[in-house]
Structure formats: C-alpha cells, structure tokens
Design an enzyme around this catalytic site. Structure first.
Site, PDB file in Angstrom:
ATOM      1  N   ARG A 223       0.029   7.221  10.477  1.00 17.32           N
ATOM      2  CA  ARG A 223       0.172   5.725  10.540  1.00 17.32           C
ATOM      3  C   ARG A 223       0.520   5.192   9.055  1.00 17.32           C
ATOM      4  NH1 ARG A 223      -4.349   1.732   9.926  1.00 17.32           N
ATOM      5  NH2 ARG A 223      -5.335   3.595   8.749  1.00 17.32           N
TER       6      ARG A 223
ATOM      7  N   SER B   8      -2.171  -0.771  11.767  1.00 13.86           N
ATOM      8  CA  SER B   8      -3.011  -0.821  12.848  1.00 13.86           C
ATOM      9  C   SER B   8      -3.535  -1.910  13.422  1.00 13.86           C
ATOM     10  CB  SER B   8      -4.095   0.428  12.892  1.00 13.86           C
ATOM     11  OG  SER B   8      -4.533   0.117  11.579  1.00 13.86           O
TER      12      SER B   8
ATOM     13  N   HIS C 137     -10.011   9.343   9.614  1.00 15.24           N
ATOM     14  CA  HIS C 137     -10.061   7.704   9.558  1.00 15.24           C
ATOM     15  C   HIS C 137      -9.376   7.048  10.546  1.00 15.24           C
ATOM     16  CE1 HIS C 137      -9.576   4.054   7.713  1.00 15.24           C
ATOM     17  NE2 HIS C 137      -8.237   3.970   7.532  1.00 15.24           N
TER      18      HIS C 137
ATOM     19  N   GLU D 209       0.771  -1.220  -0.152  1.00 17.16           N
ATOM     20  CA  GLU D 209      -0.066  -0.043  -0.056  1.00 17.16           C
ATOM     21  C   GLU D 209       0.854   1.090   0.056  1.00 17.16           C
ATOM     22  OE1 GLU D 209      -3.860  -0.299   2.131  1.00 17.16           O
ATOM     23  OE2 GLU D 209      -2.548  -1.767   3.350  1.00 17.16           O
TER      24      GLU D 209
HETATM   25  C1  LIG Z   1     -12.922   1.638   6.978  1.00 16.97           C
HETATM   26  C2  LIG Z   1     -11.548   1.256   7.859  1.00 16.97           C
HETATM   27  C3  LIG Z   1     -10.775   0.531   6.923  1.00 16.97           C
HETATM   28  C4  LIG Z   1      -9.713   0.041   7.797  1.00 16.97           C
HETATM   29  N1  LIG Z   1      -8.524  -0.464   7.178  1.00 16.97           N
HETATM   30  C5  LIG Z   1      -7.557  -1.287   7.783  1.00 16.97           C
HETATM   31  C6  LIG Z   1      -6.637  -1.949   7.262  1.00 16.97           C
HETATM   32  O1  LIG Z   1      -6.689  -2.468   5.951  1.00 16.97           O
HETATM   33  N2  LIG Z   1      -5.438  -2.416   7.962  1.00 16.97           N
HETATM   34  C7  LIG Z   1      -5.072  -1.891   9.231  1.00 16.97           C
HETATM   35  O2  LIG Z   1      -4.324  -2.240   9.805  1.00 16.97           O
HETATM   36  N3  LIG Z   1      -6.299  -1.116   9.831  1.00 16.97           N
HETATM   37  C8  LIG Z   1      -7.160  -0.819   9.129  1.00 16.97           C
HETATM   38  N4  LIG Z   1      -8.244   0.177   9.769  1.00 16.97           N
HETATM   39  C9  LIG Z   1      -7.792   0.837  11.222  1.00 16.97           C
HETATM   40  C10 LIG Z   1      -8.187  -0.581  12.027  1.00 16.97           C
HETATM   41  O3  LIG Z   1      -9.205  -1.096  11.615  1.00 16.97           O
HETATM   42  C11 LIG Z   1      -8.423   0.000  13.467  1.00 16.97           C
HETATM   43  O4  LIG Z   1      -7.723   0.849  13.791  1.00 16.97           O
HETATM   44  C12 LIG Z   1      -8.220  -1.048  14.552  1.00 16.97           C
HETATM   45  O5  LIG Z   1      -8.785  -2.299  13.870  1.00 16.97           O
HETATM   46  C13 LIG Z   1      -8.751  -0.490  15.762  1.00 16.97           C
HETATM   47  O6  LIG Z   1      -9.091  -1.529  16.429  1.00 16.97           O
HETATM   48  P1  LIG Z   1      -9.398  -1.316  17.972  1.00 16.97           P
HETATM   49  O7  LIG Z   1      -9.948  -2.885  18.460  1.00 16.97           O
HETATM   50  O8  LIG Z   1      -8.756  -0.654  18.579  1.00 16.97           O
HETATM   51  O9  LIG Z   1     -10.967  -0.507  17.758  1.00 16.97           O
HETATM   52  P2  LIG Z   1     -12.303  -0.858  17.195  1.00 16.97           P
HETATM   53  O10 LIG Z   1     -12.189  -1.958  16.202  1.00 16.97           O
HETATM   54  O11 LIG Z   1     -12.455   0.450  16.491  1.00 16.97           O
HETATM   55  O12 LIG Z   1     -13.304  -1.207  18.369  1.00 16.97           O
HETATM   56  C14 LIG Z   1     -13.684  -0.415  19.240  1.00 16.97           C
HETATM   57  C15 LIG Z   1     -14.674  -0.879  20.032  1.00 16.97           C
HETATM   58  O13 LIG Z   1     -14.954  -0.180  21.315  1.00 16.97           O
HETATM   59  C16 LIG Z   1     -16.513  -0.038  21.223  1.00 16.97           C
HETATM   60  N5  LIG Z   1     -16.600   1.045  22.175  1.00 16.97           N
HETATM   61  C17 LIG Z   1     -16.284   2.345  22.011  1.00 16.97           C
HETATM   62  N6  LIG Z   1     -16.693   3.160  22.863  1.00 16.97           N
HETATM   63  C18 LIG Z   1     -17.293   2.495  23.925  1.00 16.97           C
HETATM   64  C19 LIG Z   1     -18.150   2.689  25.097  1.00 16.97           C
HETATM   65  N7  LIG Z   1     -17.975   3.951  25.625  1.00 16.97           N
HETATM   66  N8  LIG Z   1     -18.295   1.668  25.810  1.00 16.97           N
HETATM   67  C20 LIG Z   1     -18.447   0.408  25.473  1.00 16.97           C
HETATM   68  N9  LIG Z   1     -17.911   0.120  24.116  1.00 16.97           N
HETATM   69  C21 LIG Z   1     -17.422   0.978  23.398  1.00 16.97           C
HETATM   70  C22 LIG Z   1     -17.015  -0.114  20.003  1.00 16.97           C
HETATM   71  O14 LIG Z   1     -18.250  -0.605  20.225  1.00 16.97           O
HETATM   72  C23 LIG Z   1     -16.148  -1.360  19.544  1.00 16.97           C
HETATM   73  O15 LIG Z   1     -16.459  -2.735  19.765  1.00 16.97           O
HETATM   74  C24 LIG Z   1      -9.239   0.549   9.109  1.00 16.97           C
HETATM   75  C25 LIG Z   1     -10.434   1.336   9.596  1.00 16.97           C
HETATM   76  C26 LIG Z   1     -11.508   1.572   9.090  1.00 16.97           C
HETATM   77  C27 LIG Z   1     -12.509   2.370   9.625  1.00 16.97           C
END
Ligand SMILES: Cc1cc2nc3c(=O)[nH]c(=O)nc-3n(C[C@H](O)[C@H](O)[C@H](O)COP(=O)(O)OP(=O)(O)OC[C@H]3O[C@@H](n4cnc5c(N)ncnc54)[C@H](O)[C@@H]3O)c2cc1C
Length: 436
Positions: A363, A368, A328, A112
């Site tokens: 990033r 991520s 994003h 990428e």
């Molecule tokens: C469209 C898109 C495409 C992407 N593509 C890529 C990719 O190809 N490769 C890559 O490495 N990364 C990619 N990313 C980034 C990556 O997906 C995320 O940064 C990463 O998965 C974050 O994971 P996380 O578990 O930290 O948070 P998330 O997966 O965002 O999960 C957050 C969780 O917290 C919960 N939550 C939030 N606030 C509260 C609250 N107050 N009380 C209870 N629950 C709560 C939500 O409901 C959810 O379950 C992409 C992101 C997006 C949006």
C-alpha cells in the site's frame, strides 16, 4: 436490538461509518462493533488522507500507487479511487471534518514515503481521529441507524451462497440477526501478531468466517510491515511513528548513529533495510532522529508523536528514538469487485477487510483511508439500487455450536494464520511473531 434489519454493517471504522451514512435513510441499519465505537484502526490514522489536489497530478498519483504496489494493483480500482477522491474530501468537510490549512488559508498538503508530490490532507497528526469522530457524530444523529458496541460477529447466516444475516455475541448471549445484506468492514488482522500497530481486538475474524463459508479470499498473505514503531518490550499495541516524520526529513540511524538507507523508499523496502541493519547490529531496534530538523516545525506538525515519545522517556529533540518494524496493514482480504461485492450474494466487503486490488502487493501511504471511503460509498450505492428486489427468507441456525466462544475464536485465529503460511511461508517465517 431487533432480530431483523435491512442491512447489517460489521465494524465502525471509516469504511463501516461511511457505508452507513451513504445508505438510503429509508433502510433500517444495524452497525456492530466488537469494542467501543472509537476503537478502530481508522481512529489511529496519523499521517493523513490522499487526494487528487489538481487534475494534473492524476498520472503521478496513479503511478506512485502502482509503483508502491509493485504493479500488482487493479488499474480500474486505482483510477476509481483517485477520480472519486475530491468528492469524498468535500463530503468529509460537509460532515464537519477539518483539515489543516496553510498560512494563506488554503488546504495544506504533506508528503509521505514513495509519494512524488504533496497530496496528503491531514489534521495535525491525528487525522484518523478527526475523520472518524466526525463520522461517528453523524451516524449517532440518524435514527434509522442502530449502533451496538461490545457486540462480536461470530458467523454469517447463509443459504445457497446468499447471506441472510449474522450470528453475534451480545451481552453474553449468542443471537441470530437477519438481514437482506451484510457489509463486512472489520478491518485487518493485526491482533493476531505480537507486534502490530493495530488494536488488539482486530483479529481478522471476517477472514476465518469467510474461509468457513467458502467466500473467496485474495492475497491474504499481502501484509504490510510498518518500518517505524516506537520500540517497546511491553506486550501492547505498537505506537506508530508516521511515515510523514521521515517524509518531512527524519533520519534512520544504526547503533553507531549513521544513516543506512534512503528513508523515503516504499515501506517494504525500508522495513527490510531495518531488519537487515538490526541483524548486523545484533540489536532489536534501530533509531529515528529528528534532532537536525526545525524543532518548532516538528512540534507543530507532530505534537502527538512528540508527546507520546516523551511519555515513554524519549525527548525527540535531545536523542534519537528507538524504532522497530511491526505489522501494520493488510493489502489482501476478502475478494471484492469495485463495488464491494464478494463471491457470496448480498455479502459486501469494504475497507481493509476487502481486497479490490487497489493496493496491489504493497500500500502507498495514506491511500487506505481514502480507499475505505470510496469503496464503502460504492457498495452502499449498489445496495440502495438493488435491495428492494432481495428476497428475505428467514433461516433458523442452531446456536448451540457457538457457545464456547473462546475456543471458536482460537480456532478462527489459527485458520487465518495457517492460510497465510500456506500462501507464503517465507513471509510467515520472517515477520509473523504470533501470540502464544
Ligand atoms: C496506527 C495506524 C496509523 C494509520 N495511519 C494511516 C494514515 O495516516 N492514513 C491512512 O490512509 N491509513 C492509515 N492507517 C490505516 C487505516 O487507518 C486503516 O486501514 C483503515 O482506516 C481501515 O479502516 P476500516 O474501516 O476498514 O477498519 P478499522 O478502522 O480497523 O475498523 C474495523 C472495525 O471492525 C470491528 N470488528 C472487527 N472484528 C469484528 C467482529 N468480529 N465483530 C464486530 N466488529 C468487529 C472493529 O471493532 C472496528 O470497529 C493507519 C492504521 C494504523 C493502525
């Protein structure tokens, strides 16, 4: 739901799920999510997940990450992430995750923007769904993990800078749940922005709660704008057109159908170039074209993106699609060390919520998911080793102050936005178009 668990994990994205699976099965664990379990940004990841495919790519991977991060990365965090990546991929595959293979049956790697090498594993263009759904299946099999949907964290319970549990909204009631440790895995803050690729319910709640409880934040204004989301004037989550589409050769075009920038530069550079071009064109979008590319290859690699554009009325093979930058990803967050420890005792932050310095100021694409998994596992490791020594003195919080949840959430959103403005007014003015 009980009123006590050894560990509470807030968030069911990749970071929260992997932390839960890495915790000692002797521990009683509660996972909560604000929405349905699948509705995390992790589920949406399209492009893939980086890995160290061979030891001789270590230096290039490291340098690409630092270059994208403008050298503001924490070198130790970056090394830890890269070094651990092969084990993490193996663990994912052991959990049933399937990555695409090449014609010889070996793992297929893609590239990428800002990557100098092919080092990204993927499952078509739905890598996040593949990883997250397999992790959810594993979590659901484990009886020591309780998973509650539609349950929102409103505050931390803490005493003398030690966390003792959380306050939640569950089935219309405010409740206190106690624990020895809390892991915040609540993702980023895209829901605060009018244009964002994130789920609308991911509104940076942990950051407001951290600010209120004097937990340190770092670089909360380091927010990534994704250059290419499908242009829409509907008020909904913006559909992302993965970086890998440009990585595989798509062009960015202005209103006259001319290329105006190098499509493989880091995201912030490309986003700024698009913003400038939109100004010149007096337009609210530019175009992305795959028309010159091998159509079978595009269909094979990006079936979901192709279908979605078609649903919105654009056949990618017949016309360029209108695209616009959108919020994003958050590089900053709750300040955490390389094991997820925050400035509050027994409070851990992992995934997008945490800032351990791995991404620096920007990033590198597909780092991520990897970062979320590596540091979630490390946080779980520390908890496994230390939790037996943690004292658990019960505290009773006054729950009446949480009754007006809507007002509380509005205040929280403002708190986070004000903090961004305080730290970087220029960014705020340039990119932040908030919900009214
Ligand atoms: C469209 C898109 C495409 C992407 N593509 C890529 C990719 O190809 N490769 C890559 O490495 N990364 C990619 N990313 C980034 C990556 O997906 C995320 O940064 C990463 O998965 C974050 O994971 P996380 O578990 O930290 O948070 P998330 O997966 O965002 O999960 C957050 C969780 O917290 C919960 N939550 C939030 N606030 C509260 C609250 N107050 N009380 C209870 N629950 C709560 C939500 O409901 C959810 O379950 C992409 C992101 C997006 C949006």
């Amino acid at each position: 739901m009980n009123t006590y668990y050894d560990v509470i994990i807030v968030g069911t994205g990749a970071a929260g799920l992997f932390a839960a699976l890495s915790l000692d099965p002797q521990l009683n664990i509660l996972m909560i999510t604000k929405d349905k379990v699948e509705n995390s940004d992790s589920y949406l990841a399209q492009g893939g997940i980086c890995t160290l495919k061979s030891p001789d790519d270590f230096d290039a991977f490291y340098n690409d990450t630092l270059k994208a991060g403008h050298g503001e990365n924490n070198p130790e965090s970056v090394k830890i992430m890269i070094k651990n990546s092969p084990h993490i991929m193996k663990e994912l595959m052991d959990y049933g995750v399937e990555f695409d293979l090449d014609k010889q049956g070996n793992l297929a790697y893609t590239r990428e923007g800002a990557h100098s090498n092919y080092r990204i594993l993927h499952h078509q263009d739905v890598t996040g769904k593949e990883i997250t759904s397999k992790l959810i299946m594993q979590v659901k099999k484990r009886s020591h993990i309780t998973l509650l949907e539609d349950t929102t964290m409103l505050d931390l319970v803490c005493d003398q800078n030690q966390v003792k549990g959380i306050i939640v909204l569950h089935e219309g009631e405010i409740k206190q749940i106690n624990s020895k440790a809390v892991i915040l895995a609540t993702g980023g803050m895209g829901g605060l922005f009018k244009h964002s690729t994130n789920f609308r319910h991911i509104t940076g709640d942990s950051f407001a709660i951290a600010l209120k409880n004097h937990v340190e934040l770092e670089n909360i204004n380091y927010i990534q704008i994704h250059p290419t989301t499908l242009y829409t004037n509907k008020n909904e989550r913006s559909f992302l057109i993965s970086e890998s589409v440009r990585g595989e050769g798509a062009y960015l075009l202005n209103k006259d159908g001319e290329r105006f920038t190098d499509e493989l530069q880091p995201r912030d550079v490309v986003s700024n170039a698009i913003r400038e071009q939109m100004k010149k064109d007096h337009s609210d979008h530019v175009y992305l074209s795959v028309m010159h590319m091998d159509h079978d290859q595009v269909l094979n690699r990006f079936p979901h993106i192709y279908d979605r554009c078609k649903e919105e009325g654009y056949d990618m093979f017949k016309q360029p699609v209108p695209v616009v930058p959108a919020q994003h990803y958050l590089m900053g967050g709750i300040k955490a060390d390389t094991c997820g420890k925050t400035s509050m005792t027994q409070l851990y932050a992992v995934g997008e919520t945490a800032c351990n310095g791995v991404h620096g100021a920007n990033r590198l694409a597909s780092n991520s998911l990897l970062e979320s998994l590596v540091f979630a596992k490390r946080a779980a490791g520390v908890i496994n080793e230390t939790i037996a020594e943690v004292e658990n003195k019960h505290l009773d919080y006054d729950l009446t102050k949480y009754q007006d949840v809507e007002k509380l959430q509005k205040e929280n959103h403002k708190l986070v936005l004000d903090e961004i403005k305080k730290r970087d007014e220029e960014f705020y003015d340039k990119w932040c178009q908030f919900e009214s």
